[in-house]
Write an enzyme that holds these catalytic residues in place. Structure first.
Site, PDB file in Angstrom:
ATOM      1  N   ARG A 107       0.812  -1.213   0.000  1.00  0.00           N
ATOM      2  CA  ARG A 107       0.000   0.000   0.000  1.00  0.00           C
ATOM      3  C   ARG A 107       0.850   1.270   0.000  1.00  0.00           C
ATOM      4  O   ARG A 107       0.568   2.220  -0.734  1.00  0.00           O
ATOM      5  CB  ARG A 107      -0.940  -0.001   1.211  1.00  0.00           C
ATOM      6  CG  ARG A 107      -1.908   1.169   1.260  1.00  0.00           C
ATOM      7  CD  ARG A 107      -2.963   1.071   0.177  1.00  0.00           C
ATOM      8  NE  ARG A 107      -2.604   1.772  -1.060  1.00  0.00           N
ATOM      9  CZ  ARG A 107      -3.033   1.412  -2.251  1.00  0.00           C
ATOM     10  NH1 ARG A 107      -3.807   0.362  -2.414  1.00  0.00           N
ATOM     11  NH2 ARG A 107      -2.670   2.093  -3.319  1.00  0.00           N
ATOM     12  N   LYS A 142       1.207  25.063  -3.318  1.00  0.00           N
ATOM     13  CA  LYS A 142      -0.051  24.382  -2.978  1.00  0.00           C
ATOM     14  C   LYS A 142       0.129  22.874  -3.137  1.00  0.00           C
ATOM     15  O   LYS A 142      -0.328  22.264  -4.096  1.00  0.00           O
ATOM     16  CB  LYS A 142      -1.175  24.908  -3.865  1.00  0.00           C
ATOM     17  CG  LYS A 142      -1.457  26.391  -3.647  1.00  0.00           C
ATOM     18  CD  LYS A 142      -2.464  26.932  -4.648  1.00  0.00           C
ATOM     19  CE  LYS A 142      -2.679  28.422  -4.448  1.00  0.00           C
ATOM     20  NZ  LYS A 142      -3.594  29.016  -5.448  1.00  0.00           N
ATOM     21  N   LYS A 174       3.290  39.826  -1.997  1.00  0.00           N
ATOM     22  CA  LYS A 174       1.885  39.805  -2.386  1.00  0.00           C
ATOM     23  C   LYS A 174       1.160  41.007  -1.783  1.00  0.00           C
ATOM     24  O   LYS A 174       1.757  41.847  -1.119  1.00  0.00           O
ATOM     25  CB  LYS A 174       1.235  38.493  -1.929  1.00  0.00           C
ATOM     26  CG  LYS A 174       1.821  37.258  -2.610  1.00  0.00           C
ATOM     27  CD  LYS A 174       0.954  36.050  -2.331  1.00  0.00           C
ATOM     28  CE  LYS A 174       1.399  34.855  -3.157  1.00  0.00           C
ATOM     29  NZ  LYS A 174       0.438  33.729  -3.057  1.00  0.00           N
ATOM     30  N   GLU A 203       3.669  40.231  -6.896  1.00  0.00           N
ATOM     31  CA  GLU A 203       2.366  39.922  -7.493  1.00  0.00           C
ATOM     32  C   GLU A 203       1.597  41.224  -7.681  1.00  0.00           C
ATOM     33  O   GLU A 203       1.472  42.014  -6.744  1.00  0.00           O
ATOM     34  CB  GLU A 203       1.587  38.977  -6.581  1.00  0.00           C
ATOM     35  CG  GLU A 203       0.216  38.603  -7.103  1.00  0.00           C
ATOM     36  CD  GLU A 203      -0.535  37.737  -6.111  1.00  0.00           C
ATOM     37  OE1 GLU A 203      -0.466  36.505  -6.253  1.00  0.00           O
ATOM     38  OE2 GLU A 203      -1.157  38.293  -5.184  1.00  0.00           O
ATOM     39  N   ASP A 224      -1.579  38.653 -11.733  1.00  0.00           N
ATOM     40  CA  ASP A 224      -2.596  37.864 -11.058  1.00  0.00           C
ATOM     41  C   ASP A 224      -3.970  38.063 -11.704  1.00  0.00           C
ATOM     42  O   ASP A 224      -4.556  39.149 -11.645  1.00  0.00           O
ATOM     43  CB  ASP A 224      -2.661  38.258  -9.579  1.00  0.00           C
ATOM     44  CG  ASP A 224      -3.678  37.448  -8.804  1.00  0.00           C
ATOM     45  OD1 ASP A 224      -3.855  36.260  -9.114  1.00  0.00           O
ATOM     46  OD2 ASP A 224      -4.311  38.011  -7.880  1.00  0.00           O
TER      47      ASP A 224
END
Length: 291
Positions: A107, A142, A174, A203, A224
């Site tokens: 597994r 992510k 950001k 960004e 963006d």
């Protein structure tokens, strides 16, 4: 520390592979496999893995590490190499060894292989659409917690490139950073004064912010959720700069629009879904037992 080994596509295997394998086995096996213990320690066998669907195969070194961590006596017969494109119902590999080891490692080994092949396949689906352009596919942060290096490795096997690995090896300014610093210029200036000698990326949400980032000396500017026309305008604006930045597009990227985005002239396109919205490749393991 010795240099990381290379797999067939020339992609370095992550240095923390042994740690990830040990962690995966620890959460599954802990003190021992209670079910496999019912099998005689003298029994041996052979397990063959096939894929139920087309895919880009990734995870060969993880599979081998899992089985050998359980029992060093196992032996492999690989029919494919890392990075190969395979068809449905194709045999990937066989592994011979003690029955208990094959059952215990099954597994965890397949979990790595199906996840990383899924990641590599997703990356390849996007990267292939950029063929013939100068634009490169990038991943993002992510990722599945604890498996970032493995997934970013799979992205490279699939034909993509890595964005920064984490918060420690790149600066990405950001909206909230800009707000806290007071302006794009102040944020970039602080980044340039930093002891960390890494690329500085900003960004931006419109052409005015793009101009501000270029004027501040950003190395990379991320557009963006720009429209196609706004991207073209941004690329044109950047080309007139004394010191042009690299341009990255991000947000709302799909296989349907990535080619058109690349043709606007951006240097990079980042896609979070290749590591975030991942679907494992369907695999099957068949066993043959010997006395």
């Amino acid at each position: 520390m010795a240099a990381a080994p290379l797999v067939s596509p020339g992609v370095p295997v992550p240095a923390d592979l042994p740690l990830q394998v040990d962690a995966a086995l620890a959460e599954d096996v802990r003190g021992g496999d209670l079910t496999a213990a019912l099998i005689s320690p003298e029994k041996s066998g052979r397990a063959t893995v096939i894929t139920r669907e087309a895919a880009i195969i990734c995870g060969v070194p993880y599979v081998e590490a899992v089985f050998r961590r359980v029992d060093a006596r196992v032996r492999f017969d690989w029919r494919v190499a890392e990075g190969d494109a395979v068809a449905a119902d194709q045999i990937l590999f066989s592994v011979d060894g003690p029955a208990r080891a094959l059952l215990t490692a099954e597994r965890t080994a397949l979990n790595f292989l199906q996840l990383l092949s899924g990641t590599a396949s997703a990356a390849h689906a996007y990267a292939a659409l950029l063929a013939g352009t100068r634009c490169r596919l990038l991943d993002t942060r992510k990722t599945i917690p604890g498996l970032r290096t493995a997934q970013k490795y799979a992205v490279r096997v699939g034909g993509g490139d890595n964005h920064r690995m984490g918060l420690f090896d790149g600066i990405l300014i950001k909206e909230n950073h800009i707000s806290a610093a007071g302006s794009i210029a102040r944020a970039v200036a602080a980044a340039k004064r930093s002891a960390a000698k890494v690329p500085v990326e900003v960004e931006v949400e419109d052409l005015a912010q793009l101009q501000a980032a270029i004027d501040a000396g950003a190395d990379i500017v991320m557009l963006d959720n720009f429209s196609l026309q706004a991207m073209r305008d941004g690329v044109a604006l950047n080309s007139k700069a004394k010191r042009p930045a690299k341009i990255e597009a991000s947000g709302g990227i799909t296989t349907e629009n990535i080619r058109a985005i690349a043709e606007t002239g951006v240097d990079f396109i980042s896609v979070g879904s290749i590591t975030k919205h991942i679907r494992a490749v369907d695999l099957s393991m068949r066993f043959e037992w010997r006395a």
